[in-house]
Write an enzyme that holds these catalytic residues in place. Structure first.
Site, PDB file in Angstrom:
ATOM      1  N   LYS A  29      -6.716   6.696 -19.804  1.00 43.80           N
ATOM      2  CA  LYS A  29      -6.854   7.132 -21.050  1.00 43.80           C
ATOM      3  C   LYS A  29      -5.357   7.071 -21.850  1.00 43.80           C
ATOM      4  O   LYS A  29      -4.957   5.733 -22.151  1.00 43.80           O
ATOM      5  CB  LYS A  29      -7.201   8.776 -20.980  1.00 43.80           C
ATOM      6  CG  LYS A  29      -8.389   8.804 -19.944  1.00 43.80           C
ATOM      7  CD  LYS A  29      -9.588   8.082 -20.415  1.00 43.80           C
ATOM      8  CE  LYS A  29     -10.779   8.106 -19.154  1.00 43.80           C
ATOM      9  NZ  LYS A  29     -10.975   9.447 -18.465  1.00 43.80           N
ATOM     10  N   ARG A  85       0.852  -1.077  -0.030  1.00 44.23           N
ATOM     11  CA  ARG A  85       0.047   0.090  -0.060  1.00 44.23           C
ATOM     12  C   ARG A  85       0.884   1.281  -0.064  1.00 44.23           C
ATOM     13  O   ARG A  85       0.547   2.214  -0.627  1.00 44.23           O
ATOM     14  CB  ARG A  85      -0.850  -0.061   1.042  1.00 44.23           C
ATOM     15  CG  ARG A  85      -1.812   1.321   1.014  1.00 44.23           C
ATOM     16  CD  ARG A  85      -3.006   1.250   2.250  1.00 44.23           C
ATOM     17  NE  ARG A  85      -3.022   0.381   3.318  1.00 44.23           N
ATOM     18  CZ  ARG A  85      -2.419   0.520   4.442  1.00 44.23           C
ATOM     19  NH1 ARG A  85      -1.601   1.801   4.812  1.00 44.23           N
ATOM     20  NH2 ARG A  85      -2.050  -0.311   5.319  1.00 44.23           N
ATOM     21  N   TYR A 141     -14.580  17.352 -16.394  1.00 47.99           N
ATOM     22  CA  TYR A 141     -15.143  15.985 -16.397  1.00 47.99           C
ATOM     23  C   TYR A 141     -16.125  15.996 -15.296  1.00 47.99           C
ATOM     24  O   TYR A 141     -15.844  16.211 -14.365  1.00 47.99           O
ATOM     25  CB  TYR A 141     -13.819  15.120 -15.899  1.00 47.99           C
ATOM     26  CG  TYR A 141     -14.055  13.850 -16.239  1.00 47.99           C
ATOM     27  CD1 TYR A 141     -14.226  13.101 -17.451  1.00 47.99           C
ATOM     28  CD2 TYR A 141     -14.086  13.067 -15.034  1.00 47.99           C
ATOM     29  CE1 TYR A 141     -14.357  11.808 -17.235  1.00 47.99           C
ATOM     30  CE2 TYR A 141     -14.418  11.513 -14.919  1.00 47.99           C
ATOM     31  CZ  TYR A 141     -14.766  11.011 -16.095  1.00 47.99           C
ATOM     32  OH  TYR A 141     -14.726   9.812 -15.886  1.00 47.99           O
ATOM     33  N   ASP A 192      -5.050  19.082 -15.094  1.00 47.10           N
ATOM     34  CA  ASP A 192      -5.714  17.627 -15.676  1.00 47.10           C
ATOM     35  C   ASP A 192      -5.105  17.663 -16.911  1.00 47.10           C
ATOM     36  O   ASP A 192      -5.778  18.296 -17.916  1.00 47.10           O
ATOM     37  CB  ASP A 192      -7.246  17.468 -15.468  1.00 47.10           C
ATOM     38  CG  ASP A 192      -7.624  16.311 -15.865  1.00 47.10           C
ATOM     39  OD1 ASP A 192      -7.151  15.735 -16.619  1.00 47.10           O
ATOM     40  OD2 ASP A 192      -8.730  15.653 -15.217  1.00 47.10           O
TER      41      ASP A 192
END
Ligand SMILES: *Cc1c(COP(=O)(O)O)cnc(C)c1O
Length: 392
Positions: free
Chosen positions: A199, A49, A102, A174
């Protein structure tokens, strides 16, 4: 090292780093835990983690590509945005986000603000007056998304960063649509770059992931601490897959854009096509800013179908090489009807205000042969036009 070009960085990263078996490509480490060499001797990685060799290598590659000092890989782009907000915002703090960001980012900030976690203002950042008024409220964070989705609107990163820094706000961009191949926000003044690596970065539509790249080491340390604290970090397998995709990013982006250029050329001349949205078009608002801050125009484009809604549906349904699906940036071409798909949650009024009409279609131009893609568009337009004749 720092003079290496993006394609070289991405291809060569971690190659020949395995000292045990001399594997040319770095192996995947799925182990959740790592031994302490001796009592009290804390190893570089102890528990996945908080860190893992595959994630570490992907982080290093992405911050080198973005010219940053550190990065945190998260389990999706949304959790990268959430980690950023969590690390920096308290109940009295304000974040400014784009009014056309978005949809998932909008939902995240809006919902958490309603819970009282922080305050949010959604602003049209291409309107200097609206931006200046929002900045007077002394935000702690400013999020920029350029080009935006689905109308590929362009915002001046350098200018917004200057205005935001004047009131001591930190700025993240972004950069999902352009990637570091075509836009380097940290060099334009931003403090953070955020990606949905789902993406273009991964590029094969088979991994969900995200990243925050930081301009300073201190911010990377803070965000790593928070990433471990709230459990937002990415898995070894996803990191391995994402790095595999990332290795071909420069080559993919080049072909995506070459094909998009040819498709734009075709669409511009077609009678069934209305307004086209792409930063490369001289009449596109933001074309001049794109020329200044981008090294490429990217391959995401939208256009208004000039015909009846029945024809539009026939057109979309007749396409064979553009899959009707959400998401973007993969090797496969996609078509999306934002009003009924990615942006449907906005509702009719907000859609109209954002300029997203029922006639709007968004293309994610993939890596199929571009002549095949154009022939496919041609046959689908032909069928749709015949529907019009039958309608009469
Ligand atoms: C997809 C996307 C996101 C969200 O990323 P996920 O990986 O789906 O969580 C954020 N910003 C932009 C611009 C996106 O396209």
């Amino acid at each position: 090292m720092s003079t290496r070009k993006p394609a070289t960085i991405a291809v060569r990263t971690g190659i020949e780093s395995d000292t045990q078996h001399h594997a040319v490509v770095p192996p995947i480490y799925l182990s959740t835990n790592y031994g302490f060499p001796a009592f009290g001797d804390v190893p570089q990685y102890d528990y996945t983690r908080s860190g893992n060799p595959n994630r570490g290598l992907l982080e290093q590659t992405l911050y080198e590509l973005e010219s940053g000092q550190g990065a945190v890989i998260t389990n999706c782009g949304t959790s990268a945005l959430n980690l950023w907000a969590t690390a920096f915002l308290g109940p009295d703090d304000l974040i400014i986000a784009p009014h056309d960001c978005y949809g998932g980012s909008y939902r995240l900030f809006n919902t958490r603000a309603q819970k009282g976690d922080f305050k949010v203002l959604f602003v049209d950042q291409s309107d200097p007056q609206a931006l200046a008024e929002a900045l007077e409220k002394k935000p702690k964070l400013v999020l920029i998304e350029t080009p935006s989705n689905p109308l590929v609107r362009v915002v001046d990163i350098e200018q917004v960063c200057q205005q935001a820094h004047a009131v001591d706000a930190l700025v993240a961009v972004d950069n999902t649509f352009l990637t570091p191949v075509y836009q380097k926000p940290l060099e334009l003044g931003a403090d953070f770059v955020i990606h949905s690596t789902t993406k273009f970065i991964n590029g094969h539509s088979d991994v969900i992931g995200g990243v925050i790249v930081t301009k300073t080491e201190q911010h990377a340390d803070d965000l790593s601490w928070w990433g471990n604290c709230i459990g937002a970090t990415g898995t070894p397998f996803d990191s391995y897959m994402t790095l595999r995709g990332l290795r071909t990013l420069s080559a993919r982006m080049r072909v995506h854009e070459e094909s998009a250029t040819q498709i734009l050329d075709y669409l511009t001349k077609h009678p069934s096509v209305g307004t086209i949205f792409h930063p490369s078009l001289p009449e596109h608002p933001g074309h001049q800013i794109a020329l200044k801050q981008q090294s490429g125009f990217g391959s995401m484009l939208s256009f208004e179908f000039a015909g009846s809604f029945e024809q539009l549906k026939t057109f979309v349904g007749t396409l064979k090489l553009f899959s009707l699906a959400e998401s973007l940036g993969g090797v496969e071409s996609l078509i999306c009807h934002p009003a009924s798909m990615t942006h449907r949650a906005m509702g009719e009024i907000a859609l109209a205000e954002a300029g997203v009409s029922q006639q709007l279609l968004r293309l994610s131009v993939g890596l199929e042969d571009v002549q095949d893609l154009i022939s496919d568009l041609e046959q689908a337009f032909d069928v749709a036009v015949r529907v019009a004749v039958e309608e009469k």
